[in-house]
Design a protein around this motif. Structure first.
Motif, PDB file in Angstrom:
ATOM      1  N   LEU A 199       0.840  -1.191   0.000  1.00  0.00           N
ATOM      2  CA  LEU A 199       0.000   0.000   0.000  1.00  0.00           C
ATOM      3  C   LEU A 199       0.876   1.242   0.000  1.00  0.00           C
ATOM      4  CD1 LEU A 199      -2.586  -1.149   2.694  1.00  0.00           C
ATOM      5  CD2 LEU A 199      -2.853  -1.230   0.208  1.00  0.00           C
ATOM      6  N   ALA A 200       0.320   2.359  -0.478  1.00  0.00           N
ATOM      7  CA  ALA A 200       1.115   3.574  -0.642  1.00  0.00           C
ATOM      8  C   ALA A 200       1.149   4.446   0.602  1.00  0.00           C
ATOM      9  CB  ALA A 200       0.587   4.397  -1.823  1.00  0.00           C
ATOM     10  N   ASP A 201       0.066   4.451   1.393  1.00  0.00           N
ATOM     11  CA  ASP A 201       0.015   5.378   2.520  1.00  0.00           C
ATOM     12  C   ASP A 201      -0.989   4.892   3.559  1.00  0.00           C
ATOM     13  OD1 ASP A 201      -2.572   6.140   1.594  1.00  0.00           O
ATOM     14  OD2 ASP A 201      -1.661   7.565   0.228  1.00  0.00           O
ATOM     15  N   ARG A 202      -1.099   5.619   4.674  1.00  0.00           N
ATOM     16  CA  ARG A 202      -1.954   5.186   5.777  1.00  0.00           C
ATOM     17  C   ARG A 202      -3.436   5.309   5.431  1.00  0.00           C
ATOM     18  NH1 ARG A 202       0.347   7.045  10.311  1.00  0.00           N
ATOM     19  NH2 ARG A 202      -1.482   6.747  11.619  1.00  0.00           N
ATOM     20  N   THR A 203      -3.796   6.165   4.473  1.00  0.00           N
ATOM     21  CA  THR A 203      -5.193   6.213   4.040  1.00  0.00           C
ATOM     22  C   THR A 203      -5.594   4.886   3.422  1.00  0.00           C
ATOM     23  OG1 THR A 203      -5.009   8.578   3.603  1.00  0.00           O
ATOM     24  CG2 THR A 203      -6.868   7.432   2.611  1.00  0.00           C
ATOM     25  N   GLN A 204      -4.757   4.375   2.524  1.00  0.00           N
ATOM     26  CA  GLN A 204      -5.032   3.075   1.924  1.00  0.00           C
ATOM     27  C   GLN A 204      -5.014   1.976   2.984  1.00  0.00           C
ATOM     28  OE1 GLN A 204      -2.651   2.163  -1.514  1.00  0.00           O
ATOM     29  NE2 GLN A 204      -3.034   4.146  -2.476  1.00  0.00           N
ATOM     30  N   ALA A 205      -4.112   2.099   3.967  1.00  0.00           N
ATOM     31  CA  ALA A 205      -4.048   1.098   5.034  1.00  0.00           C
ATOM     32  C   ALA A 205      -5.345   1.089   5.836  1.00  0.00           C
ATOM     33  CB  ALA A 205      -2.857   1.379   5.947  1.00  0.00           C
ATOM     34  N   ALA A 206      -5.878   2.278   6.126  1.00  0.00           N
ATOM     35  CA  ALA A 206      -7.132   2.369   6.877  1.00  0.00           C
ATOM     36  C   ALA A 206      -8.269   1.721   6.117  1.00  0.00           C
ATOM     37  CB  ALA A 206      -7.452   3.831   7.184  1.00  0.00           C
ATOM     38  N   LEU A 207      -8.339   1.979   4.815  1.00  0.00           N
ATOM     39  CA  LEU A 207      -9.396   1.391   3.994  1.00  0.00           C
ATOM     40  C   LEU A 207      -9.236  -0.120   3.898  1.00  0.00           C
ATOM     41  CD1 LEU A 207      -9.452   4.070   1.148  1.00  0.00           C
ATOM     42  CD2 LEU A 207     -11.084   3.808   3.033  1.00  0.00           C
ATOM     43  N   TRP A 208      -7.995  -0.589   3.743  1.00  0.00           N
ATOM     44  CA  TRP A 208      -7.735  -2.028   3.700  1.00  0.00           C
ATOM     45  C   TRP A 208      -8.198  -2.687   4.994  1.00  0.00           C
ATOM     46  CZ3 TRP A 208      -5.567  -6.064   6.175  1.00  0.00           C
ATOM     47  CH2 TRP A 208      -5.266  -7.216   5.419  1.00  0.00           C
ATOM     48  N   ALA A 209      -7.880  -2.046   6.102  1.00  0.00           N
ATOM     49  CA  ALA A 209      -8.243  -2.613   7.405  1.00  0.00           C
ATOM     50  C   ALA A 209      -9.746  -2.737   7.568  1.00  0.00           C
ATOM     51  CB  ALA A 209      -7.646  -1.753   8.523  1.00  0.00           C
ATOM     52  N   VAL A 210     -10.458  -1.664   7.211  1.00  0.00           N
ATOM     53  CA  VAL A 210     -11.921  -1.704   7.345  1.00  0.00           C
ATOM     54  C   VAL A 210     -12.518  -2.753   6.414  1.00  0.00           C
ATOM     55  CG1 VAL A 210     -14.036  -0.375   7.014  1.00  0.00           C
ATOM     56  CG2 VAL A 210     -12.055   0.701   8.062  1.00  0.00           C
ATOM     57  N   ARG A 211     -11.989  -2.829   5.197  1.00  0.00           N
ATOM     58  CA  ARG A 211     -12.510  -3.799   4.233  1.00  0.00           C
ATOM     59  C   ARG A 211     -12.312  -5.224   4.706  1.00  0.00           C
ATOM     60  NH1 ARG A 211     -10.007  -1.941   0.064  1.00  0.00           N
ATOM     61  NH2 ARG A 211     -11.729  -0.607  -0.605  1.00  0.00           N
ATOM     62  N   HIS A 212     -11.252  -5.450   5.481  1.00  0.00           N
ATOM     63  CA  HIS A 212     -10.947  -6.818   5.930  1.00  0.00           C
ATOM     64  C   HIS A 212     -11.287  -7.042   7.405  1.00  0.00           C
ATOM     65  CE1 HIS A 212      -8.514  -6.494   2.211  1.00  0.00           C
ATOM     66  NE2 HIS A 212      -8.844  -7.764   2.087  1.00  0.00           N
ATOM     67  N   GLY A 213     -12.109  -6.169   7.960  1.00  0.00           N
ATOM     68  CA  GLY A 213     -12.628  -6.421   9.297  1.00  0.00           C
ATOM     69  C   GLY A 213     -11.650  -6.151  10.429  1.00  0.00           C
ATOM     70  N   ILE A 214     -10.668  -5.279  10.197  1.00  0.00           N
ATOM     71  CA  ILE A 214      -9.716  -4.940  11.254  1.00  0.00           C
ATOM     72  C   ILE A 214      -9.982  -3.516  11.702  1.00  0.00           C
ATOM     73  CG2 ILE A 214      -7.274  -4.586  11.811  1.00  0.00           C
ATOM     74  CD1 ILE A 214      -6.581  -6.656   9.703  1.00  0.00           C
ATOM     75  N   GLY A 215     -10.262  -3.336  12.952  1.00  0.00           N
ATOM     76  CA  GLY A 215     -10.457  -1.989  13.492  1.00  0.00           C
ATOM     77  C   GLY A 215     -11.826  -1.449  13.199  1.00  0.00           C
ATOM     78  N   ALA A 216     -11.865  -0.099  12.847  1.00  0.00           N
ATOM     79  CA  ALA A 216     -13.138   0.603  12.720  1.00  0.00           C
ATOM     80  C   ALA A 216     -14.065  -0.053  11.708  1.00  0.00           C
ATOM     81  CB  ALA A 216     -12.878   2.045  12.316  1.00  0.00           C
TER      82      ALA A 216
END
Length: 216
Positions: A199-216
């Motif tokens: 991933l390129a940045d923390r925005t993409q990381a946040a979206l990846w996390a939400v999409r895969h059920g991690i965190g928010a």
């Protein structure tokens, strides 16, 4: 000390009326200072390099160089400004490229003025900020299938904890406090997460996390 807390903002929008309205509202905020304006992407990049603002409010659709290309140019120049996209466009073909290009947040032009001021402060603090409608658009996109999910298996337990807090919109400083780590260690974890997930940045990381059920 007070001066250090002022967020320096650059307005980039091709509509003078919009810029004037934003400036009028933001100038009454004690902790926000409008340091300049630009009417298109080319001028926006030039002004960002000249003024080195903390936050750029960037429209997407502008004549000549649009906001997405301007975002890419700022990233190429390693400009430290955090970019908050303020636009009326909600389509996936607009939202997703803007975030991939490096936007730290994405809000609509009908956002409540006080919420906009809060958004500026939030992205300046290192948070990822998306209005709920924008998050819904992104989560409705079926990206990151089993291969993407599989990359997540390479994360350590600590990295998954850090990723969950990124998804919750926490800055590195807040993550360090929550996990009782140094900020330098958190930065290392974030770098490792981005590398492992490609991933390129923390925005993409946040979206990846939400999409895969991690965190928010």
């Amino acid at each position: 000390m007070g001066e250090n807390r002022v967020v320096r903002v650059l307005l980039v929008d091709d509509h003078q009326v919009v810029r004037r309205g934003l400036r009028t509202f933001l100038e009454v905020q004690d902790d926000i200072e409008v340091v300049g304006e630009a009417g298109d992407g080319v001028e926006g990049v030039e002004r960002a390099e000249e003024l080195r603002p903390d936050v750029v409010l960037m429209d997407v659709k502008m004549p000549g160089m649009d906001g997405i290309e301007a975002l890419r140019r700022l990233r190429e120049l390693d400009n430290p400004a955090r970019v908050l996209v303020v636009t009326s466009f909600t389509e996936q073909r607009t939202v997703i490229p803007a975030l991939r290009a490096g936007a730290a947040g994405y809000v609509y032009k009908d956002v409540d003025p006080d919420a906009l001021a809060g958004a500026i402060r939030s992205v300046h603090a290192g948070h990822v900020l998306l209005q709920q409608e924008v998050a819904d658009v992104l989560l409705s996109q079926d990206e990151g299938g089993s291969g993407s999910q599989g990359r997540g298996n390479g994360l350590t337990e600590r990295e998954r904890e850090v990723l969950a807090l990124i998804a919750d919109g926490r800055s590195n400083r807040e993550i360090a406090r929550a996990l009782v780590l140094s900020e330098k260690t958190v930065k290392t974890h974030v770098s490792n997460i981005l590398m492992k997930l490609d991933l390129a940045d923390r925005t993409q990381a946040a979206l990846w996390a939400v999409r895969h059920g991690i965190g928010a």
